[in-house]
Write a protein that holds these residues in place. Structure first.
Motif, mmCIF file in Angstrom:
data_model
loop_
_atom_site.group_PDB
_atom_site.id
_atom_site.type_symbol
_atom_site.label_atom_id
_atom_site.label_comp_id
_atom_site.label_asym_id
_atom_site.label_seq_id
_atom_site.Cartn_x
_atom_site.Cartn_y
_atom_site.Cartn_z
ATOM 1 N N ALA A 111 0.876 -1.175 0.121
ATOM 2 C CA ALA A 111 0.020 -0.061 -0.042
ATOM 3 C C ALA A 111 0.901 1.315 -0.031
ATOM 4 C CB ALA A 111 -0.933 0.157 1.320
ATOM 5 N N ARG A 112 2.029 1.468 0.697
ATOM 6 C CA ARG A 112 2.749 2.360 0.930
ATOM 7 C C ARG A 112 3.608 2.683 -0.633
ATOM 8 N NH1 ARG A 112 5.808 5.671 4.522
ATOM 9 N NH2 ARG A 112 6.814 7.274 3.052
ATOM 10 N N LEU A 113 3.848 1.698 -0.997
ATOM 11 C CA LEU A 113 4.760 1.534 -2.428
ATOM 12 C C LEU A 113 3.657 2.136 -3.452
ATOM 13 C CD1 LEU A 113 6.799 -1.588 -2.720
ATOM 14 C CD2 LEU A 113 7.544 0.601 -1.906
ATOM 15 N N ALA A 114 2.319 1.664 -3.364
ATOM 16 C CA ALA A 114 1.329 2.065 -4.274
ATOM 17 C C ALA A 114 1.008 3.608 -4.061
ATOM 18 C CB ALA A 114 -0.135 1.585 -4.204
ATOM 19 N N HIS A 115 1.109 4.197 -2.837
ATOM 20 C CA HIS A 115 0.945 5.473 -2.584
ATOM 21 C C HIS A 115 2.117 6.314 -3.196
ATOM 22 C CE1 HIS A 115 0.120 9.183 0.042
ATOM 23 N NE2 HIS A 115 1.301 9.270 0.091
ATOM 24 N N GLU A 116 3.184 5.751 -2.877
ATOM 25 C CA GLU A 116 4.448 6.724 -3.478
ATOM 26 C C GLU A 116 4.392 6.431 -4.989
ATOM 27 O OE1 GLU A 116 6.603 8.307 -1.599
ATOM 28 O OE2 GLU A 116 5.565 7.628 0.312
ATOM 29 N N HIS A 117 4.136 5.552 -5.661
ATOM 30 C CA HIS A 117 4.001 5.590 -7.050
ATOM 31 C C HIS A 117 3.074 6.550 -7.593
ATOM 32 C CE1 HIS A 117 4.109 3.576 -11.119
ATOM 33 N NE2 HIS A 117 2.950 3.935 -10.945
ATOM 34 N N VAL A 118 1.991 6.445 -7.116
ATOM 35 C CA VAL A 118 0.771 7.135 -7.566
ATOM 36 C C VAL A 118 1.225 8.915 -7.525
ATOM 37 C CG1 VAL A 118 -1.717 7.988 -7.421
ATOM 38 C CG2 VAL A 118 -0.948 5.576 -7.530
ATOM 39 N N ALA A 119 1.685 9.079 -6.453
ATOM 40 C CA ALA A 119 2.139 10.395 -6.010
ATOM 41 C C ALA A 119 3.279 10.943 -7.007
ATOM 42 C CB ALA A 119 2.550 10.688 -4.314
ATOM 43 N N ARG A 120 4.184 10.112 -7.012
ATOM 44 C CA ARG A 120 5.152 10.398 -7.953
ATOM 45 C C ARG A 120 4.822 10.542 -9.624
ATOM 46 N NH1 ARG A 120 8.372 6.803 -6.102
ATOM 47 N NH2 ARG A 120 7.739 5.061 -7.640
ATOM 48 N N THR A 121 3.852 9.867 -10.083
ATOM 49 C CA THR A 121 3.222 9.783 -11.161
ATOM 50 C C THR A 121 2.429 11.235 -11.349
ATOM 51 O OG1 THR A 121 3.103 7.406 -11.325
ATOM 52 C CG2 THR A 121 1.725 8.778 -12.952
ATOM 53 N N ASP A 122 1.874 11.344 -10.169
ATOM 54 C CA ASP A 122 1.045 12.949 -10.429
ATOM 55 C C ASP A 122 1.944 14.097 -10.261
ATOM 56 O OD1 ASP A 122 -1.405 11.673 -10.414
ATOM 57 O OD2 ASP A 122 -1.861 12.235 -8.145
ATOM 58 N N ARG A 123 3.178 13.803 -9.665
ATOM 59 C CA ARG A 123 4.092 15.048 -9.810
ATOM 60 C C ARG A 123 4.625 14.978 -10.998
ATOM 61 N NH1 ARG A 123 5.652 12.734 -4.792
ATOM 62 N NH2 ARG A 123 7.418 11.826 -5.593
ATOM 63 N N LEU A 124 4.977 14.057 -11.647
ATOM 64 C CA LEU A 124 5.512 14.040 -13.104
ATOM 65 C C LEU A 124 4.631 14.500 -14.238
ATOM 66 C CD1 LEU A 124 7.592 10.602 -13.205
ATOM 67 C CD2 LEU A 124 8.605 12.806 -13.074
ATOM 68 N N LYS A 125 3.303 14.221 -13.972
ATOM 69 C CA LYS A 125 2.161 14.591 -14.966
ATOM 70 C C LYS A 125 2.294 16.222 -14.666
ATOM 71 C CE LYS A 125 -0.775 10.717 -15.261
ATOM 72 N NZ LYS A 125 -1.969 10.155 -14.779
ATOM 73 N N SER A 126 2.286 16.744 -13.456
ATOM 74 C CA SER A 126 1.977 18.114 -13.420
ATOM 75 C C SER A 126 3.274 18.944 -13.750
ATOM 76 C CB SER A 126 1.420 18.421 -11.948
ATOM 77 O OG SER A 126 2.624 18.194 -10.926
ATOM 78 N N ALA A 127 4.573 18.347 -13.700
ATOM 79 C CA ALA A 127 5.535 18.926 -14.185
ATOM 80 C C ALA A 127 5.734 18.943 -15.648
ATOM 81 C CB ALA A 127 6.853 18.100 -13.424
ATOM 82 N N ALA A 128 5.157 18.077 -16.246
ATOM 83 C CA ALA A 128 5.116 18.019 -17.795
ATOM 84 C C ALA A 128 4.325 18.859 -18.309
ATOM 85 C CB ALA A 128 4.811 16.379 -18.162
ATOM 86 N N THR A 129 3.363 19.630 -17.653
ATOM 87 C CA THR A 129 2.238 20.087 -18.259
ATOM 88 C C THR A 129 2.686 21.846 -18.069
ATOM 89 O OG1 THR A 129 0.951 20.034 -16.493
ATOM 90 C CG2 THR A 129 0.363 18.864 -18.231
#
Length: 129
Positions: free
Chosen positions: A111-129
């Motif tokens: 669950a913690r790995l999933a939380h970190e993965h989703v948060a990291r993915t969201d940060r990357l998406k927002s940085a790319a826009t």
């Protein structure tokens, strides 16, 4: 697989009680989850994505693919190369300097790995826009 399906459906129904029937075909379940919850606030969508990702990790571990945790960086030190420790039912950091207060290697739930993965993915998406 039934428990994962039940959890996924309950997760959707908690947010969208009138989501309609879940598909009988398990392969369509996560698409159903996403389409029924795409209008929710970003935090609720992240929670949904965490359930989906964690269940994917659980399925991989269940069939013996313990390497599924290896690409994840350690939430404590950032090192890549976690390994699955069956006795602890957790992903453990390989860095010998990455220890908890008891001197044990940091261990992370799926669950913690999933939380970190989703948060990291969201940060990357927002940085790319």
């Amino acid at each position: 697989m039934t428990a994962a399906r039940d959890e996924a459906e309950a997760h959707v129904r908690a947010a969208v009680p009138d989501a309609g029937p879940a598909p009988a075909d398990i392969a369509l379940l996560y698409t159903w989850m996403r389409t029924r919850t795409e209008h929710l606030a970003p935090g609720r969508q992240r929670a949904r994505d965490q359930v989906i990702y964690r269940q994917g990790l659980e399925a991989a571990i269940a069939v013996g693919d313990t390497a599924a945790v290896r690409p994840h960086p350690c939430p404590a030190c950032g090192c890549v190369g976690l390994f699955w420790q069956k006795a602890r039912q957790a992903a453990v950091c390989v860095n010998r300097h990455c220890r908890d207060q008891d001197g044990l290697a940091h261990a992370w739930t799926l669950a913690r790995l999933a939380h970190e993965h989703v948060a990291r993915t969201d940060r990357l998406k927002s940085a790319a826009t």
